[in-house]
Design an enzyme around this catalytic site. Sequence first.
Site, PDB file in Angstrom:
ATOM      1  N   ASP A  81       9.631  -3.105  -5.425  1.00 26.47           N
ATOM      2  CA  ASP A  81       9.829  -2.370  -4.190  1.00 26.47           C
ATOM      3  C   ASP A  81       8.630  -1.456  -3.897  1.00 26.47           C
ATOM      4  OD1 ASP A  81      11.207  -1.310  -1.970  1.00 26.47           O
ATOM      5  OD2 ASP A  81      12.149   0.267  -3.191  1.00 26.47           O
ATOM      6  N   HIS A  82       8.232  -1.389  -2.648  1.00 22.13           N
ATOM      7  CA  HIS A  82       7.159  -0.491  -2.202  1.00 22.13           C
ATOM      8  C   HIS A  82       5.933  -0.548  -3.122  1.00 22.13           C
ATOM      9  CE1 HIS A  82       9.044   1.430   1.209  1.00 22.13           C
ATOM     10  NE2 HIS A  82      10.148   1.596   0.498  1.00 22.13           N
ATOM     11  N   GLU A 133       6.436  -4.214   5.551  1.00 28.43           N
ATOM     12  CA  GLU A 133       7.034  -3.218   6.439  1.00 28.43           C
ATOM     13  C   GLU A 133       6.125  -2.968   7.630  1.00 28.43           C
ATOM     14  OE1 GLU A 133       8.091   1.540   6.272  1.00 28.43           O
ATOM     15  OE2 GLU A 133       8.657   0.314   4.540  1.00 28.43           O
TER      16      GLU A 133
END
Length: 287
Positions: A81-82, A133
């Site tokens: 994640d991220h 994103e």
Amino acid sequence: MLISSKDLLLTARAGGFAIPHFNFWDEISARTHVAAAEQKHVPILLAWAQKHEADISIDEALNLGKFYGAQAKVPIVLHLDHGFSPDLVKYGVNHGFTSVMIDASAEKFDKNVAMTKDVVDYAHQRGVVVEAEIGHVGTGLSEDDANQYTEVEAAVEFVKRTQVDSLAVSIGTSHGVYKSAKTPHLNFERLSELRKAVPIPLVLHGGSSSGDDNLNKAARLGITKVNIYTDLANAALHEAQAQKYASVLKMIEAEQDAIKSLDEHYIDVFDTVKLNQVETATALGAL
């Protein structure tokens, strides 16, 4: 069992529900997330974020995720994640994550495209799916903050140029703790527009404390994955502090109970279908 997120998110997109994304920050949280998924008989994303590398390294996270994911009785996606560093994301691709996120959302559009496409090309060659994103999800937003909603035309162009597998969009949620005690206002009109225009699964970050009704509606309108971390970490911390005079075993049990209860709650909020329903949808060609 460890699987890719691709089929799960496509099934969720077709079915109008969301898959839970639970971040883990230690062995207790990783084990408990899997236990909750097994209890509810649903698949989940078990996720480690780059921002947690000071507490748990990527190699430790991989070892924990692969161990608990492989022995799980339900499908588990091991997700990075991220990932802000393309090199770290590529390391994750090569060492066992079945899904990764490259987050260049703070960059200018063209640089975000370039960084994302580089990771997508690399990961796809190795059978790993990629999330990115566009439209920056804020941190600790108050109701008066101007959140950067994802623009529809930009999202369509971004997906076309990068060939990314799923897209995190900004519709009013925030990472971390909200400054205001009020439930945030989500831009469902923008979500509906994005769902119609963008051909890949949409995901939502900053799910913690964003309102059960909001999250359920978001899932029904096109969000296929919702990220939850802050609520889980705060619940575990609260229980650990409440047990400060108890034994270590009692403290661990209290943390596990708090995490598992919230996991199961959010699974219900997202209307996540049970495993046999996912398998049925797959067999019927819903993918």
